[in-house]
Write a protein that holds these residues in place. Structure first.
Motif, PDB file in Angstrom:
ATOM      1  N   UNK A   1       0.826  -1.213   0.000  1.00 55.09           N
ATOM      2  CA  UNK A   1       0.000   0.000   0.000  1.00 55.09           C
ATOM      3  C   UNK A   1       0.858   1.260   0.000  1.00 55.09           C
ATOM      4  N   UNK A   2       2.028   1.193  -0.575  1.00 51.56           N
ATOM      5  CA  UNK A   2       2.948   2.337  -0.551  1.00 51.56           C
ATOM      6  C   UNK A   2       2.388   3.536  -1.293  1.00 51.56           C
ATOM      7  N   UNK A   3       1.524   3.283  -2.265  1.00 47.99           N
ATOM      8  CA  UNK A   3       0.954   4.386  -3.039  1.00 47.99           C
ATOM      9  C   UNK A   3      -0.249   5.016  -2.376  1.00 47.99           C
ATOM     10  N   UNK A   4      -0.645   4.540  -1.228  1.00 50.03           N
ATOM     11  CA  UNK A   4      -1.821   5.052  -0.545  1.00 50.03           C
ATOM     12  C   UNK A   4      -1.530   6.426   0.041  1.00 50.03           C
TER      13      UNK A   4
ATOM     14  N   UNK B   1      -4.451   1.263  19.522  1.00 53.77           N
ATOM     15  CA  UNK B   1      -3.204   0.758  18.953  1.00 53.77           C
ATOM     16  C   UNK B   1      -2.838   1.592  17.721  1.00 53.77           C
ATOM     17  N   UNK B   2      -1.591   2.059  17.706  1.00 47.43           N
ATOM     18  CA  UNK B   2      -1.056   2.838  16.588  1.00 47.43           C
ATOM     19  C   UNK B   2       0.268   2.206  16.161  1.00 47.43           C
ATOM     20  N   UNK B   3       0.427   2.045  14.852  1.00 43.50           N
ATOM     21  CA  UNK B   3       1.657   1.501  14.281  1.00 43.50           C
ATOM     22  C   UNK B   3       2.479   2.633  13.664  1.00 43.50           C
ATOM     23  N   UNK B   4       3.807   2.468  13.716  1.00 52.02           N
ATOM     24  CA  UNK B   4       4.710   3.428  13.081  1.00 52.02           C
ATOM     25  C   UNK B   4       5.582   2.693  12.070  1.00 52.02           C
ATOM     26  N   UNK B   5       5.670   3.274  10.856  1.00 51.63           N
ATOM     27  CA  UNK B   5       6.464   2.709   9.781  1.00 51.63           C
ATOM     28  C   UNK B   5       7.380   3.792   9.206  1.00 51.63           C
ATOM     29  N   UNK B   6       8.405   3.347   8.517  1.00 54.00           N
ATOM     30  CA  UNK B   6       9.369   4.284   7.921  1.00 54.00           C
ATOM     31  C   UNK B   6       9.686   3.854   6.491  1.00 54.00           C
TER      32      UNK B   6
ATOM     33  N   UNK C   1      10.653   9.062   5.407  1.00 51.58           N
ATOM     34  CA  UNK C   1       9.303   9.530   5.700  1.00 51.58           C
ATOM     35  C   UNK C   1       8.685   8.557   6.703  1.00 51.58           C
ATOM     36  N   UNK C   2       8.219   9.094   7.825  1.00 46.97           N
ATOM     37  CA  UNK C   2       7.651   8.279   8.900  1.00 46.97           C
ATOM     38  C   UNK C   2       6.130   8.394   8.855  1.00 46.97           C
ATOM     39  N   UNK C   3       5.461   7.240   8.890  1.00 46.99           N
ATOM     40  CA  UNK C   3       4.009   7.181   8.831  1.00 46.99           C
ATOM     41  C   UNK C   3       3.466   6.508  10.095  1.00 46.99           C
ATOM     42  N   UNK C   4       2.412   7.096  10.644  1.00 42.86           N
ATOM     43  CA  UNK C   4       1.641   6.369  11.653  1.00 42.86           C
ATOM     44  C   UNK C   4       0.492   5.662  10.928  1.00 42.86           C
ATOM     45  N   UNK C   5      -0.001   4.584  11.511  1.00 42.29           N
ATOM     46  CA  UNK C   5      -1.005   3.770  10.827  1.00 42.29           C
ATOM     47  C   UNK C   5      -1.900   3.099  11.860  1.00 42.29           C
ATOM     48  N   UNK C   6      -3.160   2.954  11.519  1.00 43.29           N
ATOM     49  CA  UNK C   6      -4.059   2.173  12.358  1.00 43.29           C
ATOM     50  C   UNK C   6      -4.848   1.208  11.478  1.00 43.29           C
ATOM     51  N   UNK C   7      -5.393   0.202  12.112  1.00 44.03           N
ATOM     52  CA  UNK C   7      -6.124  -0.832  11.385  1.00 44.03           C
ATOM     53  C   UNK C   7      -7.571  -0.381  11.228  1.00 44.03           C
TER      54      UNK C   7
ATOM     55  N   UNK D   1     -11.348  -0.693   8.878  1.00 39.36           N
ATOM     56  CA  UNK D   1     -12.221  -1.769   8.405  1.00 39.36           C
ATOM     57  C   UNK D   1     -12.832  -1.336   7.064  1.00 39.36           C
ATOM     58  N   UNK D   2     -12.396  -1.907   5.948  1.00 40.51           N
ATOM     59  CA  UNK D   2     -11.595  -3.153   5.877  1.00 40.51           C
ATOM     60  C   UNK D   2     -10.141  -2.908   5.529  1.00 40.51           C
ATOM     61  N   UNK D   3      -9.646  -1.628   5.493  1.00 43.36           N
ATOM     62  CA  UNK D   3      -8.298  -1.333   5.005  1.00 43.36           C
ATOM     63  C   UNK D   3      -7.465  -0.684   6.100  1.00 43.36           C
ATOM     64  N   UNK D   4      -6.200  -0.488   5.789  1.00 43.99           N
ATOM     65  CA  UNK D   4      -5.293   0.223   6.690  1.00 43.99           C
ATOM     66  C   UNK D   4      -5.410   1.728   6.443  1.00 43.99           C
TER      67      UNK D   4
END
Length: 206
Positions: A13-16, A50-55, A112-118, A120-123
């Motif tokens: 989902x990098x293009x999101x 819950x929060x996710x962090x990605x880079x 580039x740092x992204x926060x993310x949550x789950x 319904x039905x996508x990220x």
């Protein structure tokens, strides 16, 4: 589901684009190596637990994929991904804001740092924060000062100083007194000369 699987989903989902649900601040930040930086992610959902962090790394790193760093859980706290230096990454929550704290950053931490949550039905991804780590911060150019034109001052020529001794009041009074003495002496001499002449004329008539 394991963090490794979320990492694969994030890569797909990098293009999101970032969602308005998760607002990240600042949008861009530059720090010097071995310094600390704090990134913020605010959510409109008060029930988020819950929060996710990605880079997504950037040059000088050649790996541009999304990398899972850690996630924050309301009951477990910070859960780090495998291979991540746990002492460098800390996460905490303050109300609707979730913070990612990075310490002793290096050049390879740029990205580039992204926060993310789950969702319904996508990220759902945050808007992203671009972090640039440099050895030396660029100096800010000082604004140039405008030179104010100098005002032209008209100066009148000064009179040339007189040479010779100055005439003081005492000197002038002495000169005047001398002139008066000369005039009186001259008047007395003329008067005596006139009397003598009259006396001679009388004597010659007799």
């Amino acid at each position: 589901m394991r963090p490794r699987m979320w990492l694969l989903l994030a890569a797909q989902l990098a293009a999101l684009h970032g969602s308005s649900v998760l607002q990240q601040t600042p949008a861009y930040i530059m720090v010097q190596t071995n310094q600390m930086v704090m990134l913020s992610c605010q959510t409109i959902f008060s029930s988020t637990t819950r929060i996710y962090w990605l880079r997504r790394r950037q040059p000088p790193s050649s790996d541009s994929r999304h990398e899972f760093l850690a996630f924050w859980d309301s009951s477990k706290g910070t859960i780090h991904s495998e291979g991540v230096e746990q002492e460098k990454i800390a996460m905490f929550r303050d109300g609707s804001r979730f913070f990612l704290n990075l310490t002793r950053v290096k050049l390879e931490d740029s990205g580039v740092y992204f926060c993310m949550l789950i969702g319904s039905p996508s990220l759902i991804f945050g808007t992203g924060t671009q972090l640039s780590v440099v050895d030396i911060l660029p100096t800010t150019a000082q604004p140039t000062k405008k030179s104010t034109p100098k005002k032209t001052v008209c100066r009148f020529p000064r009179p040339a100083p007189q040479k010779g001794p100055l005439c003081s009041p005492i000197t002038l009074s002495l000169l005047v007194a001398g002139v008066l003495v000369l005039l009186v002496s001259l008047g007395v001499a003329i008067h005596l000369y006139c009397r003598q002449r009259r006396a001679r004329l009388r004597f010659m008539k007799q």
